[in-house]
Structures are given as C-alpha cells and as structure tokens.
Design a protein around this motif. Structure first.
Motif, mmCIF file in Angstrom:
data_model
loop_
_atom_site.group_PDB
_atom_site.id
_atom_site.type_symbol
_atom_site.label_atom_id
_atom_site.label_comp_id
_atom_site.label_asym_id
_atom_site.label_seq_id
_atom_site.Cartn_x
_atom_site.Cartn_y
_atom_site.Cartn_z
ATOM 1 N N ILE A 104 0.835 -1.212 0.000
ATOM 2 C CA ILE A 104 0.000 0.000 0.000
ATOM 3 C C ILE A 104 0.860 1.248 0.000
ATOM 4 O O ILE A 104 0.623 2.195 -0.778
ATOM 5 N N GLN A 105 1.880 1.300 0.833
ATOM 6 C CA GLN A 105 2.715 2.501 0.876
ATOM 7 C C GLN A 105 3.501 2.681 -0.418
ATOM 8 O O GLN A 105 3.706 3.805 -0.886
ATOM 9 N N THR A 106 3.931 1.585 -1.015
ATOM 10 C CA THR A 106 4.637 1.670 -2.297
ATOM 11 C C THR A 106 3.718 2.200 -3.387
ATOM 12 O O THR A 106 4.125 3.028 -4.219
ATOM 13 N N LEU A 107 2.467 1.747 -3.400
ATOM 14 C CA LEU A 107 1.517 2.219 -4.409
ATOM 15 C C LEU A 107 1.107 3.669 -4.159
ATOM 16 O O LEU A 107 0.869 4.416 -5.108
ATOM 17 N N GLU A 108 1.045 4.072 -2.899
ATOM 18 C CA GLU A 108 0.827 5.496 -2.606
ATOM 19 C C GLU A 108 1.953 6.325 -3.211
ATOM 20 O O GLU A 108 1.710 7.356 -3.860
ATOM 21 N N ASN A 109 3.184 5.888 -2.984
ATOM 22 C CA ASN A 109 4.340 6.614 -3.521
ATOM 23 C C ASN A 109 4.327 6.655 -5.046
ATOM 24 O O ASN A 109 4.882 7.581 -5.649
ATOM 25 N N ALA A 110 3.711 5.652 -5.656
ATOM 26 C CA ALA A 110 3.653 5.585 -7.122
ATOM 27 C C ALA A 110 2.562 6.474 -7.717
ATOM 28 O O ALA A 110 2.420 6.537 -8.942
ATOM 29 N N ALA A 146 -4.265 -4.760 7.551
ATOM 30 C CA ALA A 146 -2.894 -4.305 7.325
ATOM 31 C C ALA A 146 -2.861 -3.179 6.306
ATOM 32 O O ALA A 146 -2.124 -2.194 6.471
ATOM 33 N N ALA A 147 -3.662 -3.289 5.256
ATOM 34 C CA ALA A 147 -3.705 -2.251 4.230
ATOM 35 C C ALA A 147 -4.223 -0.935 4.804
ATOM 36 O O ALA A 147 -3.654 0.134 4.548
ATOM 37 N N ASP A 153 -2.228 8.377 3.349
ATOM 38 C CA ASP A 153 -3.233 9.294 2.811
ATOM 39 C C ASP A 153 -4.604 8.675 3.041
ATOM 40 O O ASP A 153 -4.930 7.644 2.454
ATOM 41 N N PRO A 154 -5.436 9.287 3.888
ATOM 42 C CA PRO A 154 -6.745 8.691 4.175
ATOM 43 C C PRO A 154 -7.653 8.589 2.965
ATOM 44 O O PRO A 154 -8.633 7.832 2.991
#
Length: 303
Positions: A104-110, A146-147, A153-154
């Motif tokens: 999830i955090q990697t996809l947020e960064n993407a 976990a996700a 980012d809410p």
C-alpha cells in the motif's frame, strides 16, 4: 507536456468525492501510459490497471508471477500520464500482512489513487479461471486491516476483492461471497470488488448486503454476463471496469495486421485502421515540447 499536472492527493480526493455521489464511474483498463492518456481524452472517469494486463505485458500468465516492484513501477508510469485517478490490481498484496502494508505505501508513492487486495491463496489465479481457492476469513481480514493501517493518505482507496463466489457453483457461493464482503467491510475496506458474479441479480444482492461502493468487472470471455453501464447504474453499482478489453482489441488488430503483412508484404490496406501520425503527435503533445525547446534554447544573454 511530460506528465499530468494533478497531484496524486488531488486525484484521490476527487475519486472519493465522485464515489460519494452515487454515480457509476467508468474505468477502462490501460495497457500502457499512452492508452491512459487516450482514456482521459475520450471522457472516461478513471483508469484501471489490471494485474492480468501487467503480466501479459511481460509475456506471463496471470498466476501471481509479477512482483510488487514490477507492478508499482508500471503503475506509476501509467498513473502519472493522466489527470484521472488510477485504481490498480494488487493481487493478494504480494505476501503476508506486513507485505500488504508495504504494498500500500509503495503504491501510494507511485501516485495510485486506490488498490484492491483479494482473498485468494498464493499463488493466485486469474479471477475468471476455474480451480481458484480462497484463504480463510481470518487471513483475508488481516490483509485488509494491514492495508488500512499502513496507508498514510486517508483518501487512498482500499478495496477488498473477494473471489469466493466461484469456489461454489450453486447459490451457496453467492451467500459465502455476501458474508465475506460484509466481514471485509467491517475490517475497514472502503469498497468491495465481488469477482465473478454471474448475473445482474447477484450484483444486486451484493448491493443490498453492503453500504460501501461496489465495483463490477465486465471482462470478456469470463463468468459474468456483460452488462451495460445503464444496467449497472440502475442497480446501484459505483465503478465498472473493462480490465483487459483495450489490450485484447489492440492485440487482435496487431494479429490481423501481421497476417496481412506476411501475406501481402505491405500494410497499405490497413491504413484506415491505424492511428494517424498526426493523431499520435497530438496525443503525445509534440507542440508543447517544441514550445519548451524553443523557450529554453533560443534565447540571448544580455550583457
């Protein structure tokens, strides 16, 4: 020029606002960054990034062979090319709950606007293939928790996909899917992707069961009937995807063109089926690059 100007945060916020309206949002699947820009230009509401398409792009079957790095990297290339929000297929989250959190955090960064995590076992299979197996409810809920816990980012949309409908062919499969969807919502899922629903009535039953946004997968040659956007809107669906359609059309056209090239030795008879050079140049915005080039290099330094 270059990439879209809307920030990932603004795209996510806009997606949330559109979902709250109750309207049906149309998300065709992009098979590369340029097709994402064309989807935007044609007036659609968002871009879907399919795991099956990403696997096929690498010449692989959709059986869990792609990695988080590959998916996030290609997802970023597609999402940054458009002002539209992009939802991506994150398979089973690429591992255990801690891996899901990292996903999830990697996809947020993407720059992705949302992702769906499914309840299949590893290695997963394409959602409309036979022989699928799903994890127990506790494991499925841990993935979603976990996700939700990991996102920063809410407005990043956490969607839970359940493949449980196809594990039992009779009406019992639908009951299991409804129960699983309710549990996933209780675990914090913002939206539900009920995979392989067979009829409009099954989608309607899912709509009655949960209060969060629902996604309908209108993939060709699968287990679901191909319903129109009007039919899906009438029963209260919120997102519809055509995940592999554009790739199938592009590959079908390429297949036929190669046959003609082999048989005729030229493609003069296919010109009316091609995107014209001028249309391609317009889509990639050549003119903006020319203006930028002129502004940067064609100047004088005053002394």
């Amino acid at each position: 020029m270059l990439y879209g100007t809307t920030t990932p945060q603004a795209k996510r916020r806009a997606l949330r606002e559109r979902l709250a309206s109750g309207e049906l949002l149309r998300f065709p699947g992009a098979f590369n960054p340029l097709s994402a820009r064309l989807i935007e230009r044609k007036g659609f509401d968002g871009v879907y990034i399919s795991g099956a398409v990403l696997a096929a792009d690498l010449g692989l079957p959709d059986i869990g062979l792609t990695t988080l790095t590959e998916v996030a990297g290609r997802g970023e290339q597609i999402a940054r090319m458009t002002e539209l929000p992009a939802i991506i297929d994150a398979d089973t989250g690429f591992g255990e709950p801690m891996n899901v959190a990292r996903t999830i955090q990697t996809l947020e960064n993407a720059g992705i606007a949302g992702a769906h995590i499914e309840d299949q076992i590893n290695p997963k299979r394409c959602g409309h293939l036979d022989g699928k197996s799903v994890v127990d409810e506790d494991t499925a809920l841990k993935r979603i928790r976990a996700a939700v816990e990991a996102r920063r980012d809410p407005d990043f949309l956490i969607m839970a996909r359940t493949d449980i409908r196809a594990t039992e062919p009779g009406p019992g499969g639908l009951r299991l899917a409804v129960d699983r969807a309710r549990a996933l919502v209780d675990a914090g899922a913002d939206a539900i992707f009920p995979e392989a629903m067979r009829t409009l009535e099954e989608f309607a039953a899912m709509r009655e069961a949960v209060d969060v946004p629902l996604l309908a997968n209108m993939t060709e040659f699968g287990k679901s009937e191909l319903f129109s956007t009007e039919q899906l809107a009438d029963i209260g669906m919120n997102i519809v995807i055509w995940p592999v359609s554009m790739l199938r059309i592009a590959m079908g056209a390429t297949d036929r063109a190669l046959d003609e090239l082999h048989a005729e030795g030229h493609l003069a008879g296919k010109l009316d089926e091609m995107q014209h050079r001028a249309e391609l140049y317009d889509l990639v915005d050549y003119e903006s690059y020319n203006r930028f080039d002129s502004g940067v290099f064609n100047f004088e330094v005053r002394r």
